[in-house]
Design an enzyme around this catalytic site. Structure first.
Site, PDB file in Angstrom:
ATOM      1  N   ALA A   1      25.032   9.274  16.700  1.00  0.00           N
ATOM      2  CA  ALA A   1      24.705   8.932  15.205  1.00  0.00           C
ATOM      3  C   ALA A   1      25.071   9.793  14.054  1.00  0.00           C
ATOM      4  O   ALA A   1      25.430  11.042  14.256  1.00  0.00           O
ATOM      5  CB  ALA A   1      23.256   8.619  15.240  1.00  0.00           C
ATOM      6  N   HIS A   2      24.974   9.512  12.768  1.00  0.00           N
ATOM      7  CA  HIS A   2      25.064  10.305  11.680  1.00  0.00           C
ATOM      8  C   HIS A   2      24.590  11.581  11.622  1.00  0.00           C
ATOM      9  O   HIS A   2      23.092  11.564  11.811  1.00  0.00           O
ATOM     10  CB  HIS A   2      25.019   9.609  10.362  1.00  0.00           C
ATOM     11  CG  HIS A   2      23.758   8.824  10.279  1.00  0.00           C
ATOM     12  ND1 HIS A   2      23.492   8.464   9.016  1.00  0.00           N
ATOM     13  CD2 HIS A   2      22.666   8.713  10.966  1.00  0.00           C
ATOM     14  CE1 HIS A   2      22.153   7.872   9.201  1.00  0.00           C
ATOM     15  NE2 HIS A   2      21.708   8.096  10.168  1.00  0.00           N
ATOM     16  N   GLY A   3      25.025  12.778  11.375  1.00  0.00           N
ATOM     17  CA  GLY A   3      24.576  13.900  11.237  1.00  0.00           C
ATOM     18  C   GLY A   3      24.318  14.865  12.457  1.00  0.00           C
ATOM     19  O   GLY A   3      23.486  15.666  12.271  1.00  0.00           O
TER      20      GLY A   3
END
Lengths: 343, 343, 343
Positions: free
Chosen positions: B235-237
């Site tokens: 997922a993002h980050g």
């Protein structure tokens, strides 16, 4: 088609008005007038009173209903055939689309339909009546049998061997590299070349965006009539026996061997190098960590026999209370020991 | 190649007939005459008596066998090298396929092979010796290092930055939007623009149909030599430390930071915003809900230390019986209290 | 943009130096001078002392900090808007790329951007301002509303109906065949034609490589503003209510109906034919096996109320010890019975 006629075509027994005109098939809750519907799952029987369908297919055991009815010992099968009767499939144009890139050394059988931007590599052989959807990519030296269907964006890597009557849904990847590395004493990570292949036998169907890895050596094997749902992962060197079904997002680790007619539920998984016997069933989200004998049904992570699992998960919410009760027993007994009941 | 010669090439000690001609590598159960095989996992040792392989690679500890044998302290590595020796990889034709759409402002290094229908956007820079399979799509402003390999249907979204020696398998998506929304007081759902990027360092390999989301701001970071299996979700980050490996269908929620040389089993997952220390291991199907210190091995959802987890799951099937036993104890003690044993 | 100006644009209250020039948005740990950052999650508050960001967006409740600050009751929303202000999205060239294959009978609205190698089938209708990325495949008879965005390698099968403002990320498959077979008395496996379709309403966003199957009959329905993360699986005949969100790798089995504003965590799953009420929440990795009433939050496989689940998983590591304690109690009581404490 009149309902009486449909009864004949489907081999069902007609109850009620055979003159009703049937124009399609619908789900019981959303069917409209002119549609025939179906109740297989008892959960939906209560909708029989309110459905707007014009007729219903039922198993012999269901009590009589007001609606005109087709009865058969195989209602689910009759339903499937009724759908097929009214289904108007979309067919891709025959022939090889001018934008398809087919290697000069590739052989594609008669009556093929190869969609726009399909790519077929060197030495590929595909049987008669194949349908390659748009953007299907077949790497070199792949062999494929007759009546093959691959939907858009399927990827088949080099040397994969596929039988007759195989269906691959959009985004499927067959023959991607297995996940194999050796940590060396020198502290590096060495990739093991994935030099094997994948064998897919006749009648296999694989759901959208599922992946089947090629073996490091030898073959990953998917036997006759195996059905894989969407987003399923089959690791390198696995073998899945004939007629087995894996529901969506299930996954097998490397070199696991599944017998015939095995069922795995959605999001179930298996450790590597295991053997699962014929007819075994693994519940959804379960995790196999040991070999499983044929015919057993298991659940949980790690898996246990499903009847026991049901008792366990029924008992589980009482665990905090159980802790308290045991603490209380200990207290009582400690008190009892220090001041025993008088004789 | 004669076995004696192969022993020399692989740096192994030869036991038995060195004149045997080796023509390939096979799995112990399916190997044929002329092939060399390998036993790393003791589960397969029993096949040593029946294999049709002509030779076998073994660790020093395995008892002597009738088959001609190559022994080495790193048998798995020797096996990997043997596979490479006999492997005949399929190479895509060099050069840029005439159907590839490469933006005028894109720069592709020397000795590239760009497959049919690949699309390379504006401002993209790719290093030397890249192989872009058919239908690979590189959005604008992406930078990629040397010896890049992307298989069919890979998508790399805008501004992703990729190092040297990276391999992306078919269907991988790098830089898709992270899953970020804000529920507003007005009752609507507001999409958070995913304006960050993805950084993939040298030596990373990512399995078929896996997805790595771009950060909302800043970068999602996959460090050197990380290996992701198929259908993995990052997922993002998130940040994944060097040398870490995530097995198939594992998933990380947003902004989780994984240390170096971490191993996550198949279908394992992590909540967001967690920190996992170097060398930690998370068993298959486990669910991290808290930070995890380096070096620990955990299992379960939520995770606990794996030795404890094993004791727990061994005890778990006895829970229904335990409930009965406690009930009985309570009865006994109640009876005992009302009619105590006579002195 | 000066911070004071940004405060005005975002509707925030300014604390500290409004003259600071803001040039971008960054995550608190990696932000650089000139960037504004954001602390929503208290886990990150400790970084406020060390961040190199030039300003920060905070909720009203956070104690004052040295950094210039924008305060608002909706800090997450202000952050999202700040990102949008500085975001420079990559736009695909307008118009229909000459390599796109658009059927003569397809209608694409004004101001469309259709990327290289996109394929649009017969009878397709797409509204205004659509962006079809490279290699997007739209099968025949699909209808799509306005401002549609599909990234590379999206596949939309025949007759799918899509509303306005829908975003599909790379590799998404909509309308693939559901997983439906009937075992016949004759011992064969009969494929149920998947003759239904998929309806996707306005404002839906679907993450990379997710799949939504078409119904056997009737429709699979994704209602307004549903958000699906990556690698999510929606089986045939499901219905997902407006505003619901499913995190990555979650999956629904066939014919399950999810209410409005339901949240499912990552890798959560549901059995088929269930009903989940409005506003229910299912924790990550949980497995629904029964209907779930609206408003409840559940966890575990099978699911139980989450507060109870937390107590259960807290107690669980003590199960082996509990077994020992009960055994000891039984011994004590047995001893007590045979040789009771003397009065």
């Amino acid at each position: 088609m009149r309902l009486a006629e449909l009864a004949g075509v489907l081999g069902c027994e007609l109850h009620g008005d055979g003159e009703v005109e049937i124009v399609g098939v619908g789900p019981i809750e959303a069917a409209t007038a002119g549609e025939i519907t179906f109740v297989g799952n008892p959960r939906y029987a209560r909708h029989l009173k309110t459905t707007r369908a014009s007729a219903v297919i039922l198993p012999p055991s269901t009590p009589p209903v007001a609606l005109p009815t087709l009865r058969t010992a195989e209602p689910h099968l009759a339903f499937a055939r009724a759908i097929a009767l009214f289904h108007r499939p979309v067919a891709q144009a025959p022939g090889i689309h001018p934008t398809a890139v087919v290697a000069a050394t590739a052989v594609i059988g008669a009556n093929a339909s190869v969609g726009p931007y399909a790519v077929v590599g060197d030495g590929v052989r595909i049987g008669e009546q194949a349908t390659l959807g748009p953007h299907v990519v077949v790497y070199p030296e792949v062999t494929i049998g007759e009546r093959f269907v691959a939907h858009a964006h399927v990827t088949i890597r080099e040397r994969v061997r596929i039988g007759d009557d195989v269906i691959l849904h959009a985004g499927v990847v067959i023959g991607s590299d297995g996940f194999g590395y050796v940590p060396t004493r020198a502290g590096t990570i060495h990739k093991i070349p994935q030099a094997g292949d994948v064998v897919i036998e006749d009648g296999v169907e694989i759901g959208a965006n599922s992946t089947v890895d090629r073996a490091a050596v030898g073959s990953t094997i998917i036997r006759r009539n195996v059905k894989l749902d969407n987003l399923v992962m089959i690791a390198h060197g696995c073998e899945i026996g004939a007629g087995s079904m894996l529901a969506a997002q299930a996954g097998l680790s490397g070199s696991t061997r599944i017998g015939r007619n095995v069922m795995m539920g959605g999001q179930a998984g298996s450790a590597g190098h295991l053997h699962v016997g014929d007819g075994a069933r693994v519940a959804a989200q379960s995790g196999l960590t040991n070999d499983l004998a044929g015919g057993l049904t298991v659940a949980g992570t790690p898996t246990i026999e499903i009847a026991l699992w049901r008792r366990v998960v029924t008992a589980l919410p009482r665990l905090p209370e159980l802790l308290r009760r045991v603490r209380q027993l200990e207290k009582k007994l400690a008190n009892g020991a220090s001041s025993p009941p008088r004789a």
